[in-house]
Design a protein around this motif. Structure first.
Motif, PDB file in Angstrom:
ATOM      1  N   PHE A 117     -96.739  50.400  54.467  1.00 39.94           N
ATOM      2  CA  PHE A 117     -97.746  50.061  53.463  1.00 39.94           C
ATOM      3  C   PHE A 117     -99.149  50.076  54.076  1.00 39.94           C
ATOM      4  CE2 PHE A 117    -100.199  46.830  51.063  1.00 39.94           C
ATOM      5  CZ  PHE A 117    -100.180  47.445  49.819  1.00 39.94           C
ATOM      6  N   ALA A 118     -99.269  49.601  55.325  1.00 38.53           N
ATOM      7  CA  ALA A 118    -100.562  49.610  56.004  1.00 38.53           C
ATOM      8  C   ALA A 118    -101.055  51.045  56.198  1.00 38.53           C
ATOM      9  CB  ALA A 118    -100.450  48.891  57.344  1.00 38.53           C
ATOM     10  N   LEU A 119    -100.136  51.947  56.529  1.00 41.24           N
ATOM     11  CA  LEU A 119    -100.505  53.355  56.690  1.00 41.24           C
ATOM     12  C   LEU A 119    -100.975  53.942  55.368  1.00 41.24           C
ATOM     13  CD1 LEU A 119    -100.663  55.977  58.292  1.00 41.24           C
ATOM     14  CD2 LEU A 119     -98.220  56.321  57.831  1.00 41.24           C
ATOM     15  N   PHE A 120    -100.289  53.593  54.292  1.00 38.89           N
ATOM     16  CA  PHE A 120    -100.676  54.099  52.968  1.00 38.89           C
ATOM     17  C   PHE A 120    -102.077  53.612  52.593  1.00 38.89           C
ATOM     18  CE2 PHE A 120    -100.986  53.245  48.390  1.00 38.89           C
ATOM     19  CZ  PHE A 120    -100.838  54.537  47.886  1.00 38.89           C
ATOM     20  N   ILE A 121    -102.351  52.337  52.816  1.00 35.27           N
ATOM     21  CA  ILE A 121    -103.671  51.775  52.505  1.00 35.27           C
ATOM     22  C   ILE A 121    -104.755  52.476  53.325  1.00 35.27           C
ATOM     23  CG2 ILE A 121    -105.103  49.705  52.668  1.00 35.27           C
ATOM     24  CD1 ILE A 121    -103.137  49.656  50.344  1.00 35.27           C
TER      25      ILE A 121
END
Length: 222
Positions: free
Chosen positions: A59-63
Motif C-alpha cells: 500500500f505504501a508503494l501504491f501511495i
C-alpha cells in the motif's frame, strides 16, 4: 517468582496468602490461586503480522507511485517485491517481539482453548487433587488473555454447581480491568470460601492445611 514480582508487590502477595488462609479457616476446601502471564506464546500469529506488514508495504508503494512520484508509470516489479518483502520482514520482527501485536489476530476461541489446556495442566502439576477428601480448588488466572478458570476437584464439583463460580471469575476480571489485580483476587478467594461454607463444605475437627496458601507463579510463555 519472576512473573509474580513483575505484577505484584510483596504486600500484594502477603494479602493474597492471608485471604487464602482466611477463606480456608471456615471450610475443609483447599484454595490454590495460580497466576500465569499467558497460557500460550502465540508465536505462530507473528506470521499474520508479517502478512499485514507486506500488505502495508504494498500500500505504501501504491501511495508513493500515485501521489508522491507519479512519473513512475507502471510500478517496477523489483520495487513491488522490495516494498512487500520489507514490510513483511518488519511485520515478522515486530510480531515476534511484541505480543500485543500478535494478540490482535488471536480469536477468543483459541485463547479459551489454550487457557483451558494450561489450567488443566496446572491442576495436575500443582497436585490440587492431593487432598484427603478431594476438596481442592484451582483458581487459574491468565493475564494476557484476561481469562479466569475455576477448577474444583471431584468432591467440590459434585456439591457446587459450575455456574456458581461465575462470580469468583467476575471479581478477578473486574480487578484486572480496573488495574487492581490484588483486590480482585482477594475478593474472589474470600467469595470461594463463603461459597463452600454455603454448600456445607465445613471445616473438620482434624482439618489440616494440605496445600500451601501462596499464589502459584505460572511463569511466562511470551
Amino acid at each position: 517468582m519472576a512473573v509474580l514480582s513483575k505484577y505484584f508487590s510483596d504486600q500484594d502477595l502477603a494479602e493474597i496468602k492471608e485471604a487464602v488462609k482466611q477463606a480456608e479457616s471456615k471450610t475443609s476446601g483447599e484454595i490454590v490461586p495460580y497466576f500465569a502471564e499467558a497460557s500460550h506464546h502465540y508465536k505462530e500469529y507473528a506470521w499474520q503480522v508479517a502478512f499485514l506488514g507486506g500488505a502495508l508495504g504494498g500500500f505504501a508503494l501504491f501511495i508513493q507511485s500515485q501521489f508522491v512520484d507519479s512519473s513512475w508509470g507502471e510500478i517496477p516489479l523489483i520495487y513491488a517485491i522490495l516494498y512487500i518483502w520489507t514490510g513483511s520482514l518488519i511485520g515478522l520482527v515486530l510480531g515476534t517481539a511484541l505480543p500485543i501485536l500478535r494478540k490482535l489476530f488471536i480469536s477468543n476461541k483459541m485463547k479459551s482453548f489454550y487457557v483451558n489446556l494450561r489450567a488443566k495442566e496446572a491442576f495436575l502439576n500443582e497436585e490440587v487433587f492431593r487432598t484427603k477428601d478431594r476438596t481442592g480448588i484451582l483458581i487459574y488466572i491468565s493475564f494476557f488473555e484476561k481469562i479466569v478458570r475455576v477448577l474444583p476437584d471431584v468432591t467440590i464439583s459434585k456439591i457446587v454447581p459450575q455456574s456458581d463460580w461465575n462470580e469468583a471469575v467476575r471479581l478477578i476480571i473486574d480487578g484486572m480491568k480496573s488495574g487492581n489485580k490484588r483486590a480482585g483476587i482477594v475478593a474472589s478467594i474470600l467469595f470461594c470460601g463463603n461459597l463452600l461454607t454455603k454448600y456445607g463444605v465445613e471445616i473438620q475437627k482434624n482439618d489440616q492445611n494440605e496445600l500451601s496458601d501462596e499464589i502459584r507463579d505460572g511463569g511466562t510463555l511470551l
